[in-house]
Scaffold this active site. Structure first.
Site, PDB file in Angstrom:
ATOM      1  N   CYS A 132      -6.645   8.580  -7.551  1.00  0.00           N
ATOM      2  CA  CYS A 132      -7.388   8.575  -6.290  1.00  0.00           C
ATOM      3  C   CYS A 132      -7.398   9.973  -5.684  1.00  0.00           C
ATOM      4  CB  CYS A 132      -6.712   7.563  -5.362  1.00  0.00           C
ATOM      5  SG  CYS A 132      -7.281   7.589  -3.674  1.00  0.00           S
ATOM      6  N   CYS A 135      -6.532  10.084  -2.030  1.00  0.00           N
ATOM      7  CA  CYS A 135      -5.095   9.924  -1.772  1.00  0.00           C
ATOM      8  C   CYS A 135      -4.304  11.161  -2.201  1.00  0.00           C
ATOM      9  CB  CYS A 135      -4.534   8.734  -2.546  1.00  0.00           C
ATOM     10  SG  CYS A 135      -5.540   7.251  -2.515  1.00  0.00           S
ATOM     11  N   ASP A 136      -4.566  11.667  -3.397  1.00  0.00           N
ATOM     12  CA  ASP A 136      -3.672  12.650  -4.013  1.00  0.00           C
ATOM     13  C   ASP A 136      -4.286  14.024  -4.235  1.00  0.00           C
ATOM     14  OD1 ASP A 136      -1.883  10.569  -4.141  1.00  0.00           O
ATOM     15  OD2 ASP A 136      -2.259  10.106  -6.241  1.00  0.00           O
TER      16      ASP A 136
HETATM   17  C1  FAD Z   1      -1.211   5.771  -7.406  1.00  0.00           C
HETATM   18  C2  FAD Z   1      -1.913   5.269  -6.179  1.00  0.00           C
HETATM   19  C3  FAD Z   1      -1.896   6.040  -5.039  1.00  0.00           C
HETATM   20  C4  FAD Z   1      -2.543   5.610  -3.889  1.00  0.00           C
HETATM   21  N1  FAD Z   1      -2.462   6.391  -2.780  1.00  0.00           N
HETATM   22  C5  FAD Z   1      -3.054   5.958  -1.632  1.00  0.00           C
HETATM   23  C6  FAD Z   1      -2.969   6.757  -0.452  1.00  0.00           C
HETATM   24  O1  FAD Z   1      -2.382   7.858  -0.452  1.00  0.00           O
HETATM   25  N2  FAD Z   1      -3.575   6.287   0.672  1.00  0.00           N
HETATM   26  C7  FAD Z   1      -4.254   5.088   0.682  1.00  0.00           C
HETATM   27  O2  FAD Z   1      -4.743   4.707   1.746  1.00  0.00           O
HETATM   28  N3  FAD Z   1      -4.370   4.333  -0.425  1.00  0.00           N
HETATM   29  C8  FAD Z   1      -3.787   4.735  -1.580  1.00  0.00           C
HETATM   30  N4  FAD Z   1      -3.912   3.980  -2.716  1.00  0.00           N
HETATM   31  C9  FAD Z   1      -4.721   2.747  -2.667  1.00  0.00           C
HETATM   32  C10 FAD Z   1      -3.941   1.620  -1.953  1.00  0.00           C
HETATM   33  O3  FAD Z   1      -2.639   1.537  -2.477  1.00  0.00           O
HETATM   34  C11 FAD Z   1      -4.679   0.301  -2.109  1.00  0.00           C
HETATM   35  O4  FAD Z   1      -5.979   0.421  -1.578  1.00  0.00           O
HETATM   36  C12 FAD Z   1      -3.938  -0.823  -1.368  1.00  0.00           C
HETATM   37  O5  FAD Z   1      -2.633  -0.977  -1.875  1.00  0.00           O
HETATM   38  C13 FAD Z   1      -4.660  -2.154  -1.496  1.00  0.00           C
HETATM   39  O6  FAD Z   1      -3.869  -3.116  -0.874  1.00  0.00           O
HETATM   40  P1  FAD Z   1      -3.983  -4.663  -1.223  1.00  0.00           P
HETATM   41  O7  FAD Z   1      -2.927  -5.347  -0.433  1.00  0.00           O
HETATM   42  O8  FAD Z   1      -5.381  -5.109  -1.062  1.00  0.00           O
HETATM   43  O9  FAD Z   1      -3.705  -4.791  -2.788  1.00  0.00           O
HETATM   44  P2  FAD Z   1      -2.470  -4.307  -3.712  1.00  0.00           P
HETATM   45  O10 FAD Z   1      -1.746  -3.181  -3.135  1.00  0.00           O
HETATM   46  O11 FAD Z   1      -3.084  -4.172  -5.069  1.00  0.00           O
HETATM   47  O12 FAD Z   1      -1.505  -5.567  -3.696  1.00  0.00           O
HETATM   48  C14 FAD Z   1      -1.869  -6.779  -4.308  1.00  0.00           C
HETATM   49  C15 FAD Z   1      -0.598  -7.531  -4.698  1.00  0.00           C
HETATM   50  O13 FAD Z   1      -0.985  -8.819  -5.176  1.00  0.00           O
HETATM   51  C16 FAD Z   1      -0.169  -9.155  -6.276  1.00  0.00           C
HETATM   52  N5  FAD Z   1      -0.881 -10.166  -7.077  1.00  0.00           N
HETATM   53  C17 FAD Z   1      -2.024  -9.990  -7.786  1.00  0.00           C
HETATM   54  N6  FAD Z   1      -2.385 -11.143  -8.393  1.00  0.00           N
HETATM   55  C18 FAD Z   1      -1.429 -12.064  -8.076  1.00  0.00           C
HETATM   56  C19 FAD Z   1      -1.221 -13.430  -8.435  1.00  0.00           C
HETATM   57  N7  FAD Z   1      -2.072 -14.088  -9.238  1.00  0.00           N
HETATM   58  N8  FAD Z   1      -0.127 -14.073  -7.949  1.00  0.00           N
HETATM   59  C20 FAD Z   1       0.745 -13.412  -7.133  1.00  0.00           C
HETATM   60  N9  FAD Z   1       0.616 -12.096  -6.769  1.00  0.00           N
HETATM   61  C21 FAD Z   1      -0.466 -11.438  -7.230  1.00  0.00           C
HETATM   62  C22 FAD Z   1       0.028  -7.832  -7.010  1.00  0.00           C
HETATM   63  O14 FAD Z   1       1.188  -7.868  -7.825  1.00  0.00           O
HETATM   64  C23 FAD Z   1       0.165  -6.854  -5.836  1.00  0.00           C
HETATM   65  O15 FAD Z   1       1.509  -6.668  -5.452  1.00  0.00           O
HETATM   66  C24 FAD Z   1      -3.258   4.377  -3.881  1.00  0.00           C
HETATM   67  C25 FAD Z   1      -3.286   3.576  -5.037  1.00  0.00           C
HETATM   68  C26 FAD Z   1      -2.610   4.008  -6.180  1.00  0.00           C
HETATM   69  C27 FAD Z   1      -2.617   3.136  -7.409  1.00  0.00           C
END
Ligand code: FAD
Length: 305
Positions: A132, A135-136
């Site tokens: 990203c 982000c980075d």
């Molecule tokens: C390396 C990296 C760096 C990033 N840096 C930034 C940053 O600096 N700033 C920023 O704003 N964003 C950043 N992002 C993006 C940000 O992390 C995501 O947009 C955010 O985490 C999305 O949140 P979410 O809760 O929708 O999903 P997620 O964080 O993907 O969480 C979803 C959760 O659901 C769980 N899950 C999935 N399917 C199931 C199932 N069937 N049963 C039970 N559990 C399940 C997964 O295990 C996961 O823990 C980064 C992403 C990455 C990969």
């Protein structure tokens, strides 16, 4: 016993939904299959989440989890494999370990960036390998980076990086960049961008324990080493929404169809964060969804009384 709201996924979207729902007095069970905190736990430094100049993803996740638990949310470590609606206010959430009953369901299952699947990749994520630029990208200001991919997201990421990096090398496996022409023109307008087509990444180069570049292989089978400070993999996001297809329409790219209200086609079921159709996938947009959906889920439950 029936829980008011089951939240699937303990990323920032799910944890925020839990905080709002508990503060509204609803019972909450979060079901998480692997990592409390979701994708952000892969980020060593987050610099765009308000109130923190810089914070590690693990620390931010820890704060969110602690807050949700302190408010009384329950967490189960199980994988959800299906969600079914039996009637208004009556849902069955099936996991690998059994069944849970809820009056409303918030799907916060996120998405994962597709990886190259090369040896040592897991350990390099956040240590040279990123997904990203928003982000980075700032961590590589003035340095040389590679972007892997040639579609819209790769070209947009590369353009963004070209603003701050010394040099950006785009590595595409096909003969041309496949992004929209306007995006490609914008990228090529930068004089610090090089595009290498018909080439794949064969392996990561690690010297003295630190990422230092890539071994590339072109379609003629020739190998070369590309020295870069960091690599951004932009070959798409992969949501895993199949378990939710009975309660939410899934679009062609695998995302649950839901707008800013987070409502799915099924009353009482909401989709939040990266798992739903949306333009910007970030922690702040995920937490915003969590708040919106929790308030809507509470209203749905109260309307049944
Ligand atoms: C390396 C990296 C760096 C990033 N840096 C930034 C940053 O600096 N700033 C920023 O704003 N964003 C950043 N992002 C993006 C940000 O992390 C995501 O947009 C955010 O985490 C999305 O949140 P979410 O809760 O929708 O999903 P997620 O964080 O993907 O969480 C979803 C959760 O659901 C769980 N899950 C999935 N399917 C199931 C199932 N069937 N049963 C039970 N559990 C399940 C997964 O295990 C996961 O823990 C980064 C992403 C990455 C990969």
């Amino acid at each position: 016993m029936k829980t008011d709201i089951i939240i699937i996924g303990a990323g920032p979207a799910g944890l925020t939904a839990a905080i709002y729902a508990r503060r509204a007095g609803k019972s909450v069970k979060i079901i998480e299959k692997s990592t409390f905190g979701g994708q952000m736990t892969y980020s060593p430094k987050i610099e765009n989440y308000p109130a923190f100049d810089a914070i590690s993803g693990i620390e931010l996740a820890d704060k969110m989890v602690t807050q949700a638990l302190a408010l009384g949310a329950e967490i189960e470590l199980e994988e959800v494999v299906g969600v079914a609606k039996n009637g208004e206010g009556d849902f069955t959430v099936t996991t690998t370990d059994g069944e849970h009953s809820a009056a409303s369901v918030i799907i916060a299952a996120g998405a994962e960036h597709r990886r190259l699947g090369l040896e040592g990749e897991d350990a390099l994520i956040g240590n040279g390998v990123s997904f990203c630029a928003v982000c980075d990208g700032a961590f590589y200001a003035g340095q040389t980076v590679a972007v892997i991919g040639g579609g819209n997201s790769a070209v947009v990421e590369a353009s963004l990086l070209a603003e701050t990096s010394k040099k950006v090398v785009v590595v595409q496996n096909l003969a041309t960049l496949t992004a929209e022409a306007a995006a490609v023109d914008a990228l090529l307008a930068h004089d610090n961008v090089e595009v290498i087509c018909d080439t794949v990444v064969e392996s990561y180069v690690v010297k003295d324990g630190a990422f230092s570049g890539l071994v590339l292989k072109n379609t003629s089978g020739e190998r070369s080493e590309l020295t870069v400070d960091g690599v951004f993999i932009a070959i798409g996001l992969a949501p895993a929404n199949a378990p939710f297809s009975k309660v939410g329409a899934i679009d062609a790219r695998g995302y649950i169809e839901a707008g800013e209200s987070c409502a799915t086609g099924t009353d009482g079921v909401f989709a939040v964060g990266d798992c739903r159709t949306k333009a910007v996938r970030q922690i702040s947009t995920a937490t915003a969804d969590g708040a919106v959906a929790a308030v809507s889920a509470c209203r749905y439950i109260d309307s049944l009384k």
